[in-house]
Motif scaffolding. Structure first.
Motif, PDB file in Angstrom:
ATOM      1  N   ALA A 309     -53.397 -13.532  50.239  1.00 32.08           N
ATOM      2  CA  ALA A 309     -52.012 -14.002  50.319  1.00 32.08           C
ATOM      3  C   ALA A 309     -51.037 -12.893  49.946  1.00 32.08           C
ATOM      4  O   ALA A 309     -50.009 -12.692  50.619  1.00 32.08           O
ATOM      5  N   ALA A 310     -51.356 -12.148  48.893  1.00 32.37           N
ATOM      6  CA  ALA A 310     -50.489 -11.054  48.463  1.00 32.37           C
ATOM      7  C   ALA A 310     -50.494  -9.930  49.497  1.00 32.37           C
ATOM      8  O   ALA A 310     -49.449  -9.331  49.786  1.00 32.37           O
ATOM      9  N   PHE A 311     -51.672  -9.668  50.064  1.00 31.04           N
ATOM     10  CA  PHE A 311     -51.759  -8.620  51.087  1.00 31.04           C
ATOM     11  C   PHE A 311     -50.938  -9.010  52.315  1.00 31.04           C
ATOM     12  O   PHE A 311     -50.178  -8.193  52.852  1.00 31.04           O
ATOM     13  N   ASN A 312     -51.084 -10.236  52.764  1.00 31.43           N
ATOM     14  CA  ASN A 312     -50.356 -10.688  53.949  1.00 31.43           C
ATOM     15  C   ASN A 312     -48.845 -10.630  53.742  1.00 31.43           C
ATOM     16  O   ASN A 312     -48.088 -10.356  54.678  1.00 31.43           O
ATOM     17  N   LYS A 313     -48.414 -10.885  52.528  1.00 29.16           N
ATOM     18  CA  LYS A 313     -46.984 -10.852  52.234  1.00 29.16           C
ATOM     19  C   LYS A 313     -46.461  -9.427  52.212  1.00 29.16           C
ATOM     20  O   LYS A 313     -45.324  -9.159  52.614  1.00 29.16           O
ATOM     21  N   ARG A 314     -47.314  -8.515  51.780  1.00 27.51           N
ATOM     22  CA  ARG A 314     -46.882  -7.131  51.600  1.00 27.51           C
ATOM     23  C   ARG A 314     -47.017  -6.304  52.869  1.00 27.51           C
ATOM     24  O   ARG A 314     -46.172  -5.470  53.177  1.00 27.51           O
ATOM     25  N   VAL A 315     -48.113  -6.500  53.615  1.00 28.86           N
ATOM     26  CA  VAL A 315     -48.391  -5.708  54.816  1.00 28.86           C
ATOM     27  C   VAL A 315     -47.968  -6.507  56.036  1.00 28.86           C
ATOM     28  O   VAL A 315     -48.510  -7.580  56.313  1.00 28.86           O
ATOM     29  N   ARG A 316     -47.018  -5.970  56.766  1.00 17.31           N
ATOM     30  CA  ARG A 316     -46.428  -6.713  57.884  1.00 17.31           C
ATOM     31  C   ARG A 316     -47.314  -6.693  59.127  1.00 17.31           C
ATOM     32  O   ARG A 316     -47.195  -7.553  59.989  1.00 17.31           O
ATOM     33  N   LEU A 317     -48.199  -5.702  59.232  1.00 19.38           N
ATOM     34  CA  LEU A 317     -49.159  -5.671  60.343  1.00 19.38           C
ATOM     35  C   LEU A 317     -50.410  -4.912  59.913  1.00 19.38           C
ATOM     36  O   LEU A 317     -50.335  -3.782  59.426  1.00 19.38           O
ATOM     37  N   LEU A 318     -51.557  -5.554  60.090  1.00 16.28           N
ATOM     38  CA  LEU A 318     -52.854  -4.898  59.987  1.00 16.28           C
ATOM     39  C   LEU A 318     -53.491  -4.997  61.363  1.00 16.28           C
ATOM     40  O   LEU A 318     -53.753  -6.093  61.850  1.00 16.28           O
ATOM     41  N   TRP A 319     -53.728  -3.847  61.995  1.00 12.90           N
ATOM     42  CA  TRP A 319     -54.223  -3.796  63.373  1.00 12.90           C
ATOM     43  C   TRP A 319     -55.547  -3.037  63.373  1.00 12.90           C
ATOM     44  O   TRP A 319     -55.656  -1.946  62.792  1.00 12.90           O
ATOM     45  N   VAL A 320     -56.563  -3.604  64.025  1.00  9.60           N
ATOM     46  CA  VAL A 320     -57.889  -2.981  64.094  1.00  9.60           C
ATOM     47  C   VAL A 320     -58.384  -3.062  65.528  1.00  9.60           C
ATOM     48  O   VAL A 320     -58.296  -4.121  66.165  1.00  9.60           O
ATOM     49  N   GLY A 321     -58.917  -1.947  66.062  1.00 16.29           N
ATOM     50  CA  GLY A 321     -59.393  -1.947  67.438  1.00 16.29           C
ATOM     51  C   GLY A 321     -60.639  -1.121  67.628  1.00 16.29           C
ATOM     52  O   GLY A 321     -60.967  -0.242  66.824  1.00 16.29           O
ATOM     53  N   VAL A 322     -61.354  -1.395  68.736  1.00 13.75           N
ATOM     54  CA  VAL A 322     -62.588  -0.681  69.058  1.00 13.75           C
ATOM     55  C   VAL A 322     -62.855  -0.842  70.552  1.00 13.75           C
ATOM     56  O   VAL A 322     -62.406  -1.813  71.176  1.00 13.75           O
ATOM     57  N   GLY A 323     -63.581   0.112  71.137  1.00 13.49           N
ATOM     58  CA  GLY A 323     -64.011   0.000  72.519  1.00 13.49           C
ATOM     59  C   GLY A 323     -65.330  -0.740  72.605  1.00 13.49           C
ATOM     60  O   GLY A 323     -66.214  -0.547  71.770  1.00 13.49           O
ATOM     61  N   THR A 324     -65.486  -1.577  73.634  1.00 11.30           N
ATOM     62  CA  THR A 324     -66.716  -2.371  73.730  1.00 11.30           C
ATOM     63  C   THR A 324     -67.937  -1.532  74.049  1.00 11.30           C
ATOM     64  O   THR A 324     -69.071  -1.982  73.854  1.00 11.30           O
ATOM     65  N   ALA A 325     -67.759  -0.295  74.544  1.00 10.17           N
ATOM     66  CA  ALA A 325     -68.889   0.582  74.850  1.00 10.17           C
ATOM     67  C   ALA A 325     -69.088   1.661  73.791  1.00 10.17           C
ATOM     68  O   ALA A 325     -69.837   2.611  74.005  1.00 10.17           O
ATOM     69  N   GLU A 326     -68.432   1.519  72.644  1.00 11.21           N
ATOM     70  CA  GLU A 326     -68.620   2.494  71.572  1.00 11.21           C
ATOM     71  C   GLU A 326     -70.003   2.326  70.951  1.00 11.21           C
ATOM     72  O   GLU A 326     -70.632   1.266  71.064  1.00 11.21           O
ATOM     73  N   PRO A 327     -70.506   3.379  70.264  1.00 15.11           N
ATOM     74  CA  PRO A 327     -71.806   3.269  69.603  1.00 15.11           C
ATOM     75  C   PRO A 327     -71.850   2.102  68.620  1.00 15.11           C
ATOM     76  O   PRO A 327     -70.824   1.688  68.067  1.00 15.11           O
ATOM     77  N   GLU A 328     -73.043   1.581  68.399  1.00 12.61           N
ATOM     78  CA  GLU A 328     -73.215   0.384  67.581  1.00 12.61           C
ATOM     79  C   GLU A 328     -72.639   0.552  66.187  1.00 12.61           C
ATOM     80  O   GLU A 328     -72.092  -0.401  65.607  1.00 12.61           O
ATOM     81  N   MET A 329     -72.722   1.778  65.613  1.00  8.86           N
ATOM     82  CA  MET A 329     -72.200   2.015  64.268  1.00  8.86           C
ATOM     83  C   MET A 329     -70.737   1.589  64.165  1.00  8.86           C
ATOM     84  O   MET A 329     -70.320   0.958  63.189  1.00  8.86           O
ATOM     85  N   PHE A 330     -69.958   1.912  65.188  1.00  4.35           N
ATOM     86  CA  PHE A 330     -68.543   1.585  65.163  1.00  4.35           C
ATOM     87  C   PHE A 330     -68.326   0.091  65.390  1.00  4.35           C
ATOM     88  O   PHE A 330     -67.566  -0.564  64.664  1.00  4.35           O
ATOM     89  N   ARG A 331     -68.987  -0.448  66.410  1.00  6.54           N
ATOM     90  CA  ARG A 331     -68.780  -1.858  66.745  1.00  6.54           C
ATOM     91  C   ARG A 331     -69.245  -2.772  65.614  1.00  6.54           C
ATOM     92  O   ARG A 331     -68.591  -3.773  65.305  1.00  6.54           O
ATOM     93  N   THR A 332     -70.359  -2.422  64.985  1.00  8.63           N
ATOM     94  CA  THR A 332     -70.895  -3.267  63.918  1.00  8.63           C
ATOM     95  C   THR A 332     -70.024  -3.226  62.679  1.00  8.63           C
ATOM     96  O   THR A 332     -69.686  -4.267  62.101  1.00  8.63           O
TER      97      THR A 332
END
Length: 376
Positions: A309-332
């Motif tokens: 709750a405190a994080f959501n109030k303080r950070v206006r955007l948390l964005w995370v992305g990945v490519g579907t063909a990236e190595p398993e280490m990244f996707r996992t």
């Protein structure tokens, strides 16, 4: 004797790669004395290296299977020695100048140069008290920046990946054109984008061989103590956390979370583009970083997510992305962390780039999705 690689004046003697309509690529190199030549490169080129054959004129060539659209690094292996294509521009990747080529993506024009107002990419040389050395940042200013001397702008600090440098986002990523097009279409707010070299030392380290904790901490000091004050003093910024974002790809994404976990007073927008999300606090060596197993939202990143709750109030955007063909280490690591964060109640945007690997097309698409969400 080492084979001689020549670049003759006649176009027929040494051609730049030819990208065919079906995305197959023909590579050629004049090396008449070589015994073997192959071409290799980034993930999007396929399962190379691809062995080349020599014709009567000493020109080696090969046509590869269709490549994934986007920018790809490549190089030749001549009698076991890696060399760049003398007909290609070079880009800083893999820790050194490396050849590169572009495979067009049908229907994708968001990173094309269009007839819209264009911003500028400027060089900012500044002295780092943290390292006692001069440094260079590249700074994108929107097209309107010089027209209204009273306007002030939010700032995105945008970091490259391991083995690359501050030129990556503009040369390989075409970030300036992505921003130009989004801003011209009214989809993104005009902003300043700062791109710095993500290493504290002059040499480009191999993150796998570094004390990651020490390397990231040294860069953190540069960002917080040197870079941000320099940018705020040199450009018309909105110099507060509500108008400041940090994002990065791969290593840069790791650095973003690492730095933000200590400085949420500096950044209200955070984005991790394909950066492995760690499970433990031990960053002493890359091989010891845990990216397997459950992600503990209570302890990871110094407890940054422990109070959703405190994080959501303080950070206006948390964005995370990945490519579907990236190595398993990244996707996992990324997928597992996203699931755990959402289950804990942390608000975030999750983006997947369909069919792209750990390469620039993933990160171009990511920036195109991220930028319109910033500073809203």
């Amino acid at each position: 004797m080492l084979a001689t690689v020549t670049c003759a004046a006649e176009p027929a003697a040494a051609k730049a790669p030819i990208v065919h309509p079906d995305k197959r690529i023909t590579f050629s190199l004049k090396a008449p004395e070589a015994r073997s030549v192959a071409v290799a490169g980034g993930d999007g080129l396929g399962s190379g290296p691809f062995q080349m054959t020599k014709d009567a004129n000493g020109i080696w060539s090969v046509t590869t299977p269709p490549a994934v659209p986007g920018f790809h690094y490549y190089w030749f292996v001549v009698d076991g020695l890696q060399v760049n294509d003398p007909t290609s521009d070079t880009f800083f990747g893999y820790g050194k100048p490396t050849g590169g080529l572009e495979v067009p993506e049908q229907g994708a024009d968001y990173y094309a140069i269009k007839d819209v107002p264009h911003g500028e990419v400027r060089e900012k040389t500044y002295f780092s008290k943290s390292t006692g050395a001069w440094r260079r940042a590249l700074v994108y200013t929107p097209a309107e920046y010089d027209k209204n001397s009273k306007a002030r702008y939010p700032v995105l600090y945008l970091q490259h990946g391991a083995g690359e440098n501050e030129t990556g986002w503009t040369r390989q990523g075409r970030a300036q054109f992505i921003l130009d097009n989004l801003i011209a279409a009214g989809k993104a707010r005009p902003m300043i984008v700062v791109m710095e070299r993500g290493y504290a030392t002059p040499a480009t380290p191999d993150i796998r061989q570094e004390n990651v904790q020490a390397a990231f901490s040294a860069f953190e000091k540069i960002v917080v103590d040197d870079l941000i004050p320099t940018i705020d003093a040199s450009y018309r910024t909105l110099a507060d956390r509500d108008h400041r974002a940090m994002a990065g790809l791969s290593m840069g994404g790791m650095q973003t979370f690492f730095i933000a976990s200590h400085h949420l007073d500096k950044f209200a927008y955070l984005a991790n583009l394909s950066g492995p999300i760690i499970r433990n606090a031990d960053l002493s060596h890359f091989s010891e970083i845990s990216m397997d197993g459950p992600f503990d939202t209570k302890t990871a990143y110094g407890g940054m997510f422990s109070d959703p709750a405190a994080f959501n109030k303080r950070v206006r955007l948390l964005w995370v992305g990945v490519g579907t063909a990236e190595p398993e280490m990244f996707r996992t690591s990324i997928g597992g962390a996203v699931k755990a964060l959402k289950s804990a109640g942390v608000q975030l945007v999750y983006f997947e780039s369909d069919g792209t690997a750990h390469e620039w097309q993933t990160w171009r698409r990511s920036l195109n999705d991220l930028a319109p969400r910033l500073f809203r």
